[in-house]
Design a protein around this motif. Structure first.
Motif, PDB file in Angstrom:
ATOM      1  N   UNK A 100       0.664  -1.181  -0.157  1.00 50.88           N
ATOM      2  CA  UNK A 100      -0.003   0.010   0.097  1.00 50.88           C
ATOM      3  C   UNK A 100       0.726   1.410  -0.142  1.00 50.88           C
ATOM      4  N   UNK A 101       1.875   1.131   0.789  1.00 46.18           N
ATOM      5  CA  UNK A 101       2.818   2.575   1.147  1.00 46.18           C
ATOM      6  C   UNK A 101       4.182   2.645  -0.010  1.00 46.18           C
ATOM      7  N   UNK A 102       4.452   1.462  -0.365  1.00 43.79           N
ATOM      8  CA  UNK A 102       5.550   1.557  -1.156  1.00 43.79           C
ATOM      9  C   UNK A 102       5.421   1.038  -2.700  1.00 43.79           C
ATOM     10  N   UNK A 103       4.262   0.417  -3.169  1.00 43.21           N
ATOM     11  CA  UNK A 103       4.080  -0.280  -4.459  1.00 43.21           C
ATOM     12  C   UNK A 103       4.710  -1.481  -4.706  1.00 43.21           C
ATOM     13  N   UNK A 104       5.267  -2.176  -3.429  1.00 42.07           N
ATOM     14  CA  UNK A 104       5.980  -3.295  -3.902  1.00 42.07           C
ATOM     15  C   UNK A 104       5.184  -4.393  -2.965  1.00 42.07           C
ATOM     16  N   UNK A 105       5.188  -5.887  -3.530  1.00 44.44           N
ATOM     17  CA  UNK A 105       5.598  -6.038  -4.996  1.00 44.44           C
ATOM     18  C   UNK A 105       4.439  -6.056  -5.908  1.00 44.44           C
ATOM     19  N   UNK A 106       3.210  -5.570  -5.646  1.00 46.72           N
ATOM     20  CA  UNK A 106       2.298  -5.805  -6.567  1.00 46.72           C
ATOM     21  C   UNK A 106       2.013  -4.586  -7.398  1.00 46.72           C
ATOM     22  N   UNK A 107       2.622  -3.661  -7.254  1.00 45.02           N
ATOM     23  CA  UNK A 107       2.598  -2.430  -7.866  1.00 45.02           C
ATOM     24  C   UNK A 107       1.787  -1.177  -7.218  1.00 45.02           C
ATOM     25  N   UNK A 108       1.408  -0.226  -7.713  1.00 47.81           N
ATOM     26  CA  UNK A 108       1.056   0.911  -6.765  1.00 47.81           C
ATOM     27  C   UNK A 108      -0.548   0.726  -6.788  1.00 47.81           C
ATOM     28  N   UNK A 109      -1.041   0.644  -5.695  1.00 49.74           N
ATOM     29  CA  UNK A 109      -2.333   0.442  -5.583  1.00 49.74           C
ATOM     30  C   UNK A 109      -2.765   0.958  -4.198  1.00 49.74           C
ATOM     31  N   UNK A 110      -4.180   1.261  -4.164  1.00 50.82           N
ATOM     32  CA  UNK A 110      -4.708   1.777  -2.877  1.00 50.82           C
ATOM     33  C   UNK A 110      -6.281   1.323  -2.642  1.00 50.82           C
ATOM     34  N   UNK A 111      -6.668   1.081  -1.470  1.00 48.79           N
ATOM     35  CA  UNK A 111      -8.063   0.657  -1.008  1.00 48.79           C
ATOM     36  C   UNK A 111      -9.000   1.717  -1.291  1.00 48.79           C
ATOM     37  N   UNK A 112     -10.032   1.737  -2.035  1.00 48.44           N
ATOM     38  CA  UNK A 112     -10.811   2.774  -2.464  1.00 48.44           C
ATOM     39  C   UNK A 112     -11.974   2.811  -1.512  1.00 48.44           C
ATOM     40  N   UNK A 113     -12.326   1.583  -0.742  1.00 46.06           N
ATOM     41  CA  UNK A 113     -13.301   1.564   0.335  1.00 46.06           C
ATOM     42  C   UNK A 113     -12.642   0.947   1.600  1.00 46.06           C
ATOM     43  N   UNK A 114     -13.282   0.986   2.885  1.00 46.57           N
ATOM     44  CA  UNK A 114     -12.859   0.236   3.805  1.00 46.57           C
ATOM     45  C   UNK A 114     -13.507  -1.248   3.820  1.00 46.57           C
ATOM     46  N   UNK A 115     -12.325  -2.141   4.223  1.00 43.83           N
ATOM     47  CA  UNK A 115     -12.791  -3.546   4.234  1.00 43.83           C
ATOM     48  C   UNK A 115     -12.789  -3.958   5.715  1.00 43.83           C
ATOM     49  N   UNK A 116     -13.726  -3.450   6.616  1.00 44.07           N
ATOM     50  CA  UNK A 116     -13.787  -3.451   7.756  1.00 44.07           C
ATOM     51  C   UNK A 116     -12.800  -2.110   8.473  1.00 44.07           C
ATOM     52  N   UNK A 117     -12.455  -2.372   9.835  1.00 46.29           N
ATOM     53  CA  UNK A 117     -11.605  -1.404  10.277  1.00 46.29           C
ATOM     54  C   UNK A 117     -10.189  -1.456   9.788  1.00 46.29           C
ATOM     55  N   UNK A 118      -9.759  -0.229   9.522  1.00 47.21           N
ATOM     56  CA  UNK A 118      -8.415   0.049   8.850  1.00 47.21           C
ATOM     57  C   UNK A 118      -7.372   0.471   9.897  1.00 47.21           C
ATOM     58  N   UNK A 119      -6.187  -0.057   9.768  1.00 49.53           N
ATOM     59  CA  UNK A 119      -4.694   0.607  10.558  1.00 49.53           C
ATOM     60  C   UNK A 119      -3.869   0.696   9.438  1.00 49.53           C
ATOM     61  N   UNK A 120      -3.312   1.938   9.504  1.00 51.37           N
ATOM     62  CA  UNK A 120      -2.020   2.143   8.567  1.00 51.37           C
ATOM     63  C   UNK A 120      -2.576   1.748   7.020  1.00 51.37           C
TER      64      UNK A 120
END
Length: 280
Positions: A100-120
């Motif tokens: 999520x924060x560095x784009x490794x190893x999956x590529x640059x991505x981000x969550x668009x909705x919360x899948x339950x409680x989120x931390x970091x």
């Protein structure tokens, strides 16, 4: 210690009975209802705003569909298996945080909705989503290739994990669960995601291979008729979602997974609603 073991066995038996008596509801009704709710949320019709893509409801529904896997594996979770599962859990959090924060190893991505409680930026319930992808793939390989050696078994399970993600990711991106910067050639998913899964999947499968006794696990799978019902739920839910988005390659792969499940004779769409004794 004796009382603790007895209480554990009683709880395991009660969970198995609960799953066995509600197989059709857990393995078919829940994913179909989930698919309908996902479509209604995506189309923004009929559902009140608080219910559309409700993160706690998503987490709850997913947890219910995991019950057959939990009940199937619980009698085999000793100290070593527990360490392996904890290691995969910790690893899943770590690699997701890095992703999520560095784009490794999956590529640059981000969550668009919360899948339950989120931390970091990472869902707290991540193991509920991540572990079954790996464990179910490993279990299916054990049933399909019972005589395979460790290397072949591990590599085949890794290949199956990749197929599972080829089914999951396009539909999840279509629903807006997460998004990749710049999209990707496979229904909005970049090839870097699957290159990343080669690494993450191999490590996770290797932990499972190390943690469980293959002979005991194989015997449990042969005797427990609902052990792969969670995999069936996955195919029903995400196969349906890919039909909705017309992701036909992903649909074909979901059909391929269903053929593998049929070959194991672990799930009977005709008899699933009837109470069935555990195979002896």
């Amino acid at each position: 210690m004796g009382n603790l073991d007895l209480n554990r066995r009683e709880l395991e038996a009660q969970l198995s009975d609960l799953v066995r008596e509600n197989r059709f509801t857990i393995a078919v009704v829940f994913p179909l209802v989930g698919a309908v709710l996902f479509v209604l949320s995506h189309e923004e019709i009929l559902l009140p705003p608080w219910l559309a893509m409700n993160p706690l409801l998503v987490l709850f529904g997913t947890a219910v569909m995991r019950l057959p896997l939990v009940a199937g594996l619980a009698p085999l979770v000793d100290r070593r298996a527990g360490i392996a599962l904890l290691a995969v859990t910790a690893y899943s959090y770590a690699i997701e945080y890095v992703g999520v924060h560095y784009g490794v190893p999956y590529g640059e991505f981000s969550y668009q909705i919360e899948l339950g409680p989120m931390v970091g930026g990472v869902p707290v319930g991540l193991p509920v989503f991540f572990l079954p992808l790996v464990v179910n793939s490993y279990l299916l390989v054990l049933l399909l290739l019972p005589r395979a050696g460790r290397v072949l078994r591990t590599l085949t399970a890794l290949g199956l994990v990749l197929v599972v993600d080829l089914v999951l990711d396009p539909a999840a991106v279509g629903l807006g669960f997460w998004a990749y910067d710049g999209g990707g050639v496979y229904y909005g998913v970049p090839l870097s995601n699957y290159a990343g899964w080669v690494l993450s999947g191999l490590i996770a499968v290797s932990f499972v291979e190390w943690g469980f006794d293959r002979e005991e696990l194989g015997a449990r799978l042969r005797n427990c008729e609902f052990a792969l019902d969670d995999f069936v739920s996955f195919v029903v839910l995400w196969g349906a979602m890919n039909v909705y988005f017309q992701h036909w390659v992903a649909v074909a792969l979901a059909v391929g997974l269903s053929i593998g499940l049929v070959r194991t004779d672990r799930f009977d769409f005709v008899g699933v609603g009837r109470e069935q004794p555990e195979r002896g």
